[in-house]
Design a protein around this motif. Structure first.
Motif, PDB file in Angstrom:
ATOM      1  N   GLY A  12      56.415 -11.180 -20.930  1.00  0.00           N
ATOM      2  CA  GLY A  12      55.333 -10.722 -20.064  1.00  0.00           C
ATOM      3  C   GLY A  12      54.276 -10.005 -20.883  1.00  0.00           C
ATOM      4  O   GLY A  12      53.965 -10.401 -22.015  1.00  0.00           O
ATOM      5  N   PHE A  47      54.247 -11.112 -13.459  1.00  0.00           N
ATOM      6  CA  PHE A  47      53.009 -11.868 -13.223  1.00  0.00           C
ATOM      7  C   PHE A  47      52.957 -12.420 -11.804  1.00  0.00           C
ATOM      8  O   PHE A  47      51.879 -12.704 -11.284  1.00  0.00           O
ATOM      9  CB  PHE A  47      52.863 -13.022 -14.221  1.00  0.00           C
ATOM     10  N   ALA A  53      48.914  -9.745 -12.603  1.00  0.00           N
ATOM     11  CA  ALA A  53      48.222 -10.632 -13.540  1.00  0.00           C
ATOM     12  C   ALA A  53      46.790 -10.170 -13.765  1.00  0.00           C
ATOM     13  O   ALA A  53      46.256 -10.302 -14.869  1.00  0.00           O
ATOM     14  CB  ALA A  53      48.244 -12.074 -13.031  1.00  0.00           C
ATOM     15  N   ALA A  64      44.678 -14.149 -16.879  1.00  0.00           N
ATOM     16  CA  ALA A  64      46.000 -14.592 -16.427  1.00  0.00           C
ATOM     17  C   ALA A  64      45.993 -14.906 -14.933  1.00  0.00           C
ATOM     18  O   ALA A  64      46.634 -15.865 -14.495  1.00  0.00           O
ATOM     19  CB  ALA A  64      47.047 -13.538 -16.754  1.00  0.00           C
TER      20      ALA A  64
END
Length: 120
Positions: A12, A47, A53, A64
Motif C-alpha cells: 500500500g 485503497f 486512495a 491512485a
C-alpha cells in the motif's frame, strides 16, 4: 481470443512505487479492453476504503483514486478476506462494487484458461 489479467497488489502506501505500478497496469489494461481483476492484499486493502486512495500521492504518477475508478468502471476489485478481517473491514466499508473474497476465489481466477497473473 480474450485474455484475463489478474493483478495482486500486496503493498500500500508503505511502498508507493510498487503500489502505483500495479494500479497503473490494472487501469491501462482495462483501457485496452482486457478483462481485469485487481486483488488488494495486506496494506493495499486500504485503497478500497473511500477517501484513502485520494490521500495517496506519488510524484509524476496518475492519482491512485483515478486509477481505481478506472478499474471499478471496467474490471473487478477484490479485497482479501483475511486482510479485511485483520483490519475490521466489511463490504459496506469499501468502495461500491468492491467484493471481499479469499484464496479459493483467487486460485480459481488464476487457474482459468487464457489468464495471466501478476503479483506486485
Amino acid at each position: 481470443m480474450s485474455r484475463t489479467l489478474v493483478i495482486k497488489l500486496t503493498a500500500g502506501a508503505d511502498e508507493p512505487e510498487r503500489a502505483n505500478q500495479a494500479l497503473t497496469v490494472a487501469a491501462t489494461a482495462v483501457a485496452s479492453g482486457a478483462q481485469v481483476s485487481l486483488w488488494l492484499t495486506g496494506e493495499a486493502v486500504w485503497f478500497a476504503v473511500p477517501g484513502r486512495a485520494e490521500a495517496f500521492e506519488l510524484p509524476h504518477a496518475a492519482p491512485a483514486a483515478d486509477l481505481l475508478a478506472a478499474v471499478l468502471a471496467g474490471g473487478q476489485l477484490t479485497v482479501c478476506t483475511q486482510c479485511a478481517k485483520r483490519r475490521n473491514l466489511t463490504e459496506p466499508d469499501l468502495l461500491p462494487n468492491t467484493r471481499i473474497a479469499g484464496a479459493p476465489a483467487f486460485t480459481e481466477e488464476i487457474l482459468t484458461e487464457n489468464t495471466q497473473a501478476i503479483v506486485y
